[in-house]
Scaffold this motif. Structure first.
Motif, mmCIF file in Angstrom:
data_model
loop_
_atom_site.group_PDB
_atom_site.id
_atom_site.type_symbol
_atom_site.label_atom_id
_atom_site.label_comp_id
_atom_site.label_asym_id
_atom_site.label_seq_id
_atom_site.Cartn_x
_atom_site.Cartn_y
_atom_site.Cartn_z
ATOM 1 N N PRO A 193 -0.842 5.357 6.219
ATOM 2 C CA PRO A 193 -2.023 4.496 6.290
ATOM 3 C C PRO A 193 -2.348 4.166 7.736
ATOM 4 O O PRO A 193 -1.516 4.329 8.628
ATOM 5 C CB PRO A 193 -1.609 3.237 5.540
ATOM 6 C CG PRO A 193 -0.341 3.556 4.862
ATOM 7 C CD PRO A 193 0.302 4.657 5.634
ATOM 8 N N GLU A 194 -3.557 3.686 7.908
ATOM 9 C CA GLU A 194 -4.036 3.228 9.213
ATOM 10 C C GLU A 194 -3.157 2.050 9.649
ATOM 11 O O GLU A 194 -2.861 1.187 8.827
ATOM 12 C CB GLU A 194 -5.464 2.769 8.920
ATOM 13 C CG GLU A 194 -6.312 2.386 10.017
ATOM 14 C CD GLU A 194 -7.729 2.136 9.468
ATOM 15 O OE1 GLU A 194 -7.933 2.019 8.239
ATOM 16 O OE2 GLU A 194 -8.630 2.051 10.302
ATOM 17 N N GLN B 30 8.165 8.474 7.486
ATOM 18 C CA GLN B 30 8.297 8.098 6.077
ATOM 19 C C GLN B 30 7.393 8.955 5.193
ATOM 20 O O GLN B 30 7.718 9.245 4.052
ATOM 21 C CB GLN B 30 8.085 6.595 5.851
ATOM 22 C CG GLN B 30 6.701 6.020 6.133
ATOM 23 C CD GLN B 30 5.699 6.305 5.031
ATOM 24 O OE1 GLN B 30 6.050 6.404 3.861
ATOM 25 N NE2 GLN B 30 4.436 6.473 5.411
ATOM 26 N N GLU C 144 0.833 -1.204 0.000
ATOM 27 C CA GLU C 144 0.000 0.000 0.000
ATOM 28 C C GLU C 144 0.870 1.257 0.000
ATOM 29 O O GLU C 144 0.588 2.215 -0.711
ATOM 30 C CB GLU C 144 -0.927 0.003 1.224
ATOM 31 C CG GLU C 144 -1.773 1.253 1.310
ATOM 32 C CD GLU C 144 -2.911 1.149 2.319
ATOM 33 O OE1 GLU C 144 -3.095 0.084 2.919
ATOM 34 O OE2 GLU C 144 -3.612 2.164 2.478
ATOM 35 N N THR D 53 -4.542 8.932 -2.794
ATOM 36 C CA THR D 53 -3.112 8.636 -2.858
ATOM 37 C C THR D 53 -2.747 7.770 -4.061
ATOM 38 O O THR D 53 -1.579 7.510 -4.284
ATOM 39 C CB THR D 53 -2.649 7.875 -1.608
ATOM 40 O OG1 THR D 53 -3.488 6.725 -1.468
ATOM 41 C CG2 THR D 53 -2.754 8.722 -0.370
ATOM 42 N N GLY D 54 -3.758 7.311 -4.794
ATOM 43 C CA GLY D 54 -3.457 6.538 -5.994
ATOM 44 C C GLY D 54 -3.211 5.071 -5.732
ATOM 45 O O GLY D 54 -2.739 4.356 -6.605
ATOM 46 N N PHE D 55 -3.519 4.588 -4.537
ATOM 47 C CA PHE D 55 -3.324 3.161 -4.281
ATOM 48 C C PHE D 55 -4.393 2.342 -4.986
ATOM 49 O O PHE D 55 -4.102 1.295 -5.565
ATOM 50 C CB PHE D 55 -3.327 2.889 -2.775
ATOM 51 C CG PHE D 55 -3.288 1.428 -2.429
ATOM 52 C CD1 PHE D 55 -2.294 0.607 -2.930
ATOM 53 C CD2 PHE D 55 -4.245 0.862 -1.605
ATOM 54 C CE1 PHE D 55 -2.248 -0.740 -2.620
ATOM 55 C CE2 PHE D 55 -4.211 -0.487 -1.293
ATOM 56 C CZ PHE D 55 -3.216 -1.278 -1.804
ATOM 57 N N LYS E 164 1.863 11.535 -6.912
ATOM 58 C CA LYS E 164 2.449 10.801 -5.788
ATOM 59 C C LYS E 164 3.667 11.510 -5.222
ATOM 60 O O LYS E 164 3.987 11.362 -4.049
ATOM 61 C CB LYS E 164 2.809 9.382 -6.238
ATOM 62 C CG LYS E 164 1.563 8.529 -6.421
ATOM 63 C CD LYS E 164 1.852 7.199 -7.059
ATOM 64 C CE LYS E 164 0.557 6.434 -7.292
ATOM 65 N NZ LYS E 164 0.780 5.136 -7.939
ATOM 66 N N ARG E 165 4.369 12.268 -6.066
ATOM 67 C CA ARG E 165 5.516 13.021 -5.579
ATOM 68 C C ARG E 165 5.124 14.056 -4.540
ATOM 69 O O ARG E 165 5.918 14.428 -3.702
ATOM 70 C CB ARG E 165 6.176 13.749 -6.751
ATOM 71 C CG ARG E 165 7.414 13.044 -7.167
ATOM 72 C CD ARG E 165 8.214 13.808 -8.167
ATOM 73 N NE ARG E 165 8.852 12.818 -8.989
ATOM 74 C CZ ARG E 165 8.812 12.765 -10.294
ATOM 75 N NH1 ARG E 165 8.195 13.705 -10.969
ATOM 76 N NH2 ARG E 165 9.382 11.792 -10.946
ATOM 77 N N PRO F 179 6.291 7.547 -5.674
ATOM 78 C CA PRO F 179 6.384 7.815 -7.118
ATOM 79 C C PRO F 179 7.227 6.781 -7.865
ATOM 80 O O PRO F 179 8.300 7.090 -8.359
ATOM 81 C CB PRO F 179 7.013 9.217 -7.175
ATOM 82 C CG PRO F 179 7.687 9.409 -5.874
ATOM 83 C CD PRO F 179 6.983 8.559 -4.879
ATOM 84 N N TYR G 134 1.825 9.898 2.724
ATOM 85 C CA TYR G 134 0.651 9.132 3.154
ATOM 86 C C TYR G 134 1.003 8.277 4.364
ATOM 87 O O TYR G 134 2.017 7.584 4.376
ATOM 88 C CB TYR G 134 0.190 8.263 1.985
ATOM 89 C CG TYR G 134 -0.962 7.322 2.271
ATOM 90 C CD1 TYR G 134 -2.042 7.716 3.045
ATOM 91 C CD2 TYR G 134 -0.970 6.041 1.725
ATOM 92 C CE1 TYR G 134 -3.102 6.852 3.282
ATOM 93 C CE2 TYR G 134 -2.030 5.171 1.940
ATOM 94 C CZ TYR G 134 -3.087 5.584 2.729
ATOM 95 O OH TYR G 134 -4.134 4.727 2.956
ATOM 96 N N THR H 243 2.075 3.966 -3.334
ATOM 97 C CA THR H 243 1.765 5.398 -3.277
ATOM 98 C C THR H 243 3.050 6.228 -3.352
ATOM 99 O O THR H 243 3.005 7.435 -3.249
ATOM 100 C CB THR H 243 1.008 5.773 -1.987
ATOM 101 O OG1 THR H 243 1.777 5.359 -0.873
ATOM 102 C CG2 THR H 243 -0.337 5.091 -1.934
ATOM 103 N N ARG I 231 -7.315 6.220 0.087
ATOM 104 C CA ARG I 231 -6.574 5.336 -0.825
ATOM 105 C C ARG I 231 -6.732 5.783 -2.270
ATOM 106 O O ARG I 231 -5.818 5.630 -3.071
ATOM 107 C CB ARG I 231 -7.079 3.901 -0.692
ATOM 108 C CG ARG I 231 -6.545 3.229 0.542
ATOM 109 C CD ARG I 231 -7.029 1.805 0.603
ATOM 110 N NE ARG I 231 -6.380 1.110 1.704
ATOM 111 C CZ ARG I 231 -6.813 -0.032 2.208
ATOM 112 N NH1 ARG I 231 -7.899 -0.596 1.715
ATOM 113 N NH2 ARG I 231 -6.174 -0.609 3.189
ATOM 114 N N ARG J 138 -5.334 -4.429 -9.787
ATOM 115 C CA ARG J 138 -6.130 -3.639 -8.848
ATOM 116 C C ARG J 138 -6.774 -2.453 -9.552
ATOM 117 O O ARG J 138 -7.698 -1.841 -9.043
ATOM 118 C CB ARG J 138 -5.255 -3.184 -7.683
ATOM 119 C CG ARG J 138 -4.401 -1.975 -8.017
ATOM 120 C CD ARG J 138 -3.149 -1.849 -7.189
ATOM 121 N NE ARG J 138 -2.111 -1.262 -8.001
ATOM 122 C CZ ARG J 138 -1.883 0.042 -8.071
ATOM 123 N NH1 ARG J 138 -2.588 0.879 -7.382
ATOM 124 N NH2 ARG J 138 -0.942 0.504 -8.855
#
Ligand SMILES: Nc1ncnc2c1ncn2[C@@H]1O[C@H](COP(=O)(O)OP(=O)(O)OP(=O)(O)O)[C@@H](O)[C@H]1O
Ligand SMILES: [Mg+2]
Lengths: 255, 313
Positions: B80-81, B145, A99, B48-50, B73-74, A105, B78, A103, B45, A251
């Protein structure tokens, strides 16, 4: 390409954080070492018998030692490559780290290439370790180094195909065991596909012979680098990696 | 900065989000609020493009997420949970790896890693293995991160879930200090959190937006009504309740559940009836043991909006 290398480097290091990398290397080198020793003994005995009888040696070093040795390497890759490819993408899915990865790049192509390269680095390291055997032979005897060289080229190409199949199955599931089993079964199938060739029509049998992954290794074993076989291996690899790319992009398919 | 239009996401026959639209300007902090399964994570999601939306568009700084994913994305960091991290890696090596993947200039990688370690207070654990970190440090590593390439946009999915109260406050303050000129979207089902950190709020329920507001307006709307609770010395008669009900500005009066000596009184905010209420209570020969003004919080609006939605469904 730079990012593929970043991924490849990280995943390569991961092999040696878990025991998998060591397990792979040690079991491989153990069996190959045993095999080399056996073949060498055999060759020495043959040449002793030959000289006692006063007959010229009817077997070369390459035929007695090298060829069986590289046949074994090939067989071992068939069994062991699934072990090093199974986690590549499946584990990212299982731990959900994919995940975050997706995300960042980077493109799916870079991701797949990176994963592929990380396993190839390990293969390269393994093959590099086996260079000691031709070196021993070179010091003590007179092997055909050209043939050894083409065999290494062939092994790299062949293992690249194995790895690409492994990456493909790993991209489809989050279960490493399933990925490993499916990789092994499909590789085995590609190995034995030419058995079927004897029982079918001429056209079909030429198709099956062409598909058989082992047939294309023969020319490398004879000490030649055949363009046709190189093209086969490279396109095989590209195709399998392309399927893995689709596996990641799946996906994005709208439902 | 972020433009979300008519987002729909189906999982098979299940519709996770259903027609979400909003825009967010540079520097704003948006809170996505909603109960479990409301579609907060799904929305994030997609941004962020996931995962791709089933339909609808997301534009970040003018770039469409499906057409120019890399550019988008640059710009995004993000979290995540329950951040998924590589458990076998060492914290600072992990951050270096992320920096490389996120296009941080190779000369600046070492300094950016140091910077986020400082920022997120990771100094004491930077040589530890990620898998051994406590939940709080894990969350900070996740935040680190996200921040490593100094992104313009931060998307944080329940950044404080599962933390102890002290950590929650620290992380909240950290997020507030990070905001500055960044655009932030954060999700939560803890209301005070959104109240404290966000400028605007979107309340989601079952994949739909049930309320959108700027924090100020929302509080004004909340303060529209006042509500009181009163505990008296003896059983309260029906007659007295009806008597209060007739006061000007009173909306609702009733006994508190499972008590016969306590009542609640909801009133219009424009009318202050407190002194009149207390005087007439005493005149009716009750003694007042307790009198409370209840703040109508975002919580009440939230409960009201989300339960209304359930009732309508
Ligand atoms: N991969 C998936 N497959 C099928 N359904 C899913 C999937 N992911 C989410 N859903 C469904 O979509 C809906 C929205 O889920 P989502 O995770 O976005 O909620 P959420 O607001 O983040 O909830 P929470 O507060 O529990 O994190 C839920 O009903 C969920 O069951
Ligand atoms: Mg969620």
């Amino acid at each position: 390409m730079k990012k593929s290398c970043v991924i490849a480097r990280k995943d390569f290091k991961t092999y040696f954080i878990s025991p998998i990398g060591y397990l792979f290397l040690s079991s491989f080198l153990l069996i190959i070492g045993f095999m080399f020793y056996q073949r060498l003994i055999y060759f020495v005995r043959q040449s002793l018998i030959g000289s006692q009888m006063g007959q010229p040696l009817n077997i070369t070093l390459n035929d007695a030692v090298i060829k069986p040795l590289y046949g074994t390497i090939n067989l071992l890759f068939l069994f062991l490559v699934p072990m090093i490819t199974m986690r590549l993408i499946a584990e990212e899915k299982k731990q959900r780290t994919i995940e975050l990865l997706l995300t960042y790049p980077i493109t799916s192509t870079q991701l797949i290439t990176g994963k592929f390269l990380s396993a190839m680095f390990l293969i390269a390291l393994t093959l590099a370790c086996t260079l000691t055997y031709p070196l021993i032979l070179y010091i003590g005897g007179n092997p055909d180094m050209g043939q050894i060289f083409t065999m290494y080229i062939g092994l790299v190409l062949l293992s690249a195909c194995y790895v690409s199949v492994g990456v493909f199955w790993s991209s489809l599931t989050e279960n490493q065991i399933i990925a490993a089993v499916l990789t092994f079964v499909s590789l085995l199938f590609l190995w034995i596909i030419d058995w079927a060739a004897q029982n079918v029509g001429q056209f079909m049998s030429s198709v099956l012979y062409y598909l058989s992954i082992m047939r294309h290794f023969e020319s490398f074993g004879e000490g030649t680098i055949s363009l046709k076989d190189t093209v086969y291996y490279i396109s095989f690899c590209t195709f399998a990696l392309y399927l893995s790319y689709l596996g990641i992009e799946a996906r994005n398919w709208k439902n | 900065m972020i433009e979300v239009k008519n987002l729909i996401k189906n999982y098979g026959s299940c519709r996770a989000i259903d027609g979400i639209s909003f825009t967010l300007n540079k520097g704003e902090i948006l809170g996505l609020l909603g109960p479990n399964g409301a579609g907060k994570t799904t929305t994030m999601r997609i941004i962020t493009g996931f995962i791709p939306p089933s339909s609808g568009t997301v534009k970040v700084c003018g770039y469409d997420i499906t057409e120019h994913p890399i550019q988008v994305k640059r710009k995004i960091g993000y979290l995540p949970e329950n951040p998924p991290l590589y458990n076998e890696m060492i914290v600072h090596k992990y951050l270096k790896y992320v920096a490389e993947l996120k296009d941080v200039n190779s000369k600046k990688i070492a300094s950016s890693v140091e910077k986020v370690i400082d920022l997120c207070n990771l100094g004491v654990v930077k040589d530890r293995i990620v898998g051994n970190l406590s939940k709080g440090f894990r969350q900070r590593t996740g935040l680190a991160q996200a921040l490593i390439n100094d992104p313009e946009i931060l998307i944080l999915d329940e950044p404080t879930s599962g933390l102890d109260p002290k950590q929650i406050i620290e992380i909240r303050n950290l997020i507030k200090s990070l905001a500055g000129n960044r655009t932030v979207i954060l999700s939560s089902h803890i209301l005070p959190e959104v109240q404290m950190t966000c400028e605007s709020v979107i309340i989601l329920n079952k994949g739909k937006i049930v309320a959108v507001d700027h924090q100020k307006n929302l509080s004004k709307y909340l303060n529209g009504n006042n509500s009181y609770e009163m505990t008296l010395s003896k059983k309260i008669s029906k007659k007295f309740i009806n008597f209060i009900k007739d006061f000007e500005g009173v909306l609702d009066v009733g006994l508190m559940s499972d008590k016969n000596n306590a009542i609640y009184i909801d009133t219009k905010g424009s009318k202050d009836i407190r002194s009149k209420l207390i005087k007439s209570t005493i005149d009716n020969e009750y003694e007042i043991l307790e009198f409370k003004t209840k703040d109508v919080s975002l919580e009440d609006v939230f409960m009201k909006l989300t339960t209304e939605e359930v009732n309508n469904a």
